[in-house]
Write an enzyme that holds these catalytic residues in place. Structure first.
Site, short mmCIF file in Angstrom:
data_model
loop_
_atom_site.label_atom_id
_atom_site.label_comp_id
_atom_site.label_asym_id
_atom_site.label_seq_id
_atom_site.Cartn_x
_atom_site.Cartn_y
_atom_site.Cartn_z
N ASP A 47 0.83 -1.20 0.00
CA ASP A 47 0.00 0.00 0.00
C ASP A 47 0.87 1.26 0.00
O ASP A 47 2.00 1.23 0.51
CB ASP A 47 -0.90 0.03 1.24
CG ASP A 47 -2.02 -0.99 1.18
OD1 ASP A 47 -2.38 -1.40 0.06
OD2 ASP A 47 -2.53 -1.37 2.25
N TYR A 75 5.91 -8.66 8.62
CA TYR A 75 5.67 -7.23 8.76
C TYR A 75 5.90 -6.78 10.20
O TYR A 75 5.71 -7.57 11.15
CB TYR A 75 4.22 -6.87 8.42
CG TYR A 75 3.78 -7.18 7.01
CD1 TYR A 75 3.90 -6.23 6.00
CD2 TYR A 75 3.22 -8.41 6.69
CE1 TYR A 75 3.47 -6.51 4.71
CE2 TYR A 75 2.79 -8.70 5.40
CZ TYR A 75 2.92 -7.75 4.41
OH TYR A 75 2.50 -8.02 3.14
N ASP A 89 -6.75 2.52 7.76
CA ASP A 89 -5.42 3.10 7.93
C ASP A 89 -5.56 4.62 7.89
O ASP A 89 -6.66 5.16 8.09
CB ASP A 89 -4.43 2.58 6.87
CG ASP A 89 -4.78 3.02 5.44
OD1 ASP A 89 -5.77 3.74 5.25
OD2 ASP A 89 -4.04 2.62 4.51
N ARG A 181 -4.20 -4.33 7.13
CA ARG A 181 -5.26 -3.37 7.46
C ARG A 181 -6.52 -4.10 7.93
O ARG A 181 -7.21 -3.65 8.85
CB ARG A 181 -5.58 -2.49 6.26
CG ARG A 181 -4.53 -1.42 6.01
CD ARG A 181 -4.94 -0.50 4.88
NE ARG A 181 -4.90 -1.16 3.59
CZ ARG A 181 -5.84 -1.06 2.66
NH1 ARG A 181 -6.94 -0.37 2.90
NH2 ARG A 181 -5.70 -1.67 1.51
#
Length: 236
Positions: A47, A75, A89, A181
């Site tokens: 993203d 992550y 987000d 997300r």
């Protein structure tokens, strides 16, 4: 980041540290122009508001994109508890607020543990998932609703690395196709207070690691050095 001799046109796997706000396509376009190559693609979208490891494949190595995309991802990032946004987000504004004072570290840890293993996850409406041939984010930005089907994803690790007030810092290891997300949304729902993703860094794809990646300026410098080396040895 070690300097490696690449034959960009014939084929290379490039590990790039994607800048904040850039789309994955921006990086591909910039790299294609900088290296002056014809065939290039990325192995797994990040993203715009995420940073970290983006793998680019050029030339004959574009055939390996699906293989690389299928590997597990790692992550690190931060969830903000007690608030939600439509995009899950910082792309959109906060649309709800809830109390978090009652939450304990034990509650936060237990909620994280409940996501381990194989689960059903629904991608965000603000995502590149296609709905009737159109990207979901395009529908969302027009204010239209779309039904997005859930899919099976696997969380191998969901560890809370530190907690600061209503900010939860984490590390996740997960399967292909997972949306962090969506994990933020689902984690907030689990806790009953809502949550959104405020920061995300992809640190690993399979055996490829962020610490071995280069930024776009380093890639350009590497290209210029290789051209200079080629000119010296060919008398150009």
């Amino acid at each position: 980041m070690q300097e490696t001799p690449y034959d960009f046109e014939a084929g290379a796997i490039l590990l790039i540290d994607k800048p904040l706000t850039w789309t994955s396509f921006d990086v591909v376009k910039k790299t294609k122009f900088a290296l002056r190559i014809k065939k290039i693609g990325h192995a797994g979208t990040l993203d715009p508001l995420a940073t970290g490891l983006l793998i680019l494949c050029t030339g004959k190595f574009t055939k390996r994109i699906e293989e690389i995309q299928a590997q597990e991802k790692e992550y690190t990032g931060t969830f903000v508890l007690g608030h939600t946004t439509p995009s899950f987000d910082l792309e959109t504004e906060i649309d709800s607020t809830s109390a978090t004072d009652h939450l304990t570290e034990e509650m936060l840890t237990e909620a994280a543990a409940s996501f381990l293993g194989e689960i059903d996850q629904t991608p965000p409406i603000y995502s590149a998932v296609k709905v009737n041939g159109e990207r979901a984010y395009a529908l969302a930005r027009r204010g239209e609703e779309a039904e997005i089907k859930s899919k099976r994803v696997t969380f191998k690790q969901f560890e809370l690395t530190s907690i600061e007030g209503n900010q939860v810092h984490f590390k996740v290891v997960c399967s292909k196709g997972t949306y962090i997300r969506s994990l933020a949304r689902d984690y907030g729902v689990k806790l009953g207070c809502g949550a959104y993703l405020s920061m995300l860094v992809r640190t690993r794809i399979g055996d490829y690691r962020l610490e071995d990646a280069m930024n776009l300026e380093q890639l350009q410098e590497l290209r210029e050095k290789q051209l200079a080396h080629h000119d010296r040895h060919t008398g150009a």
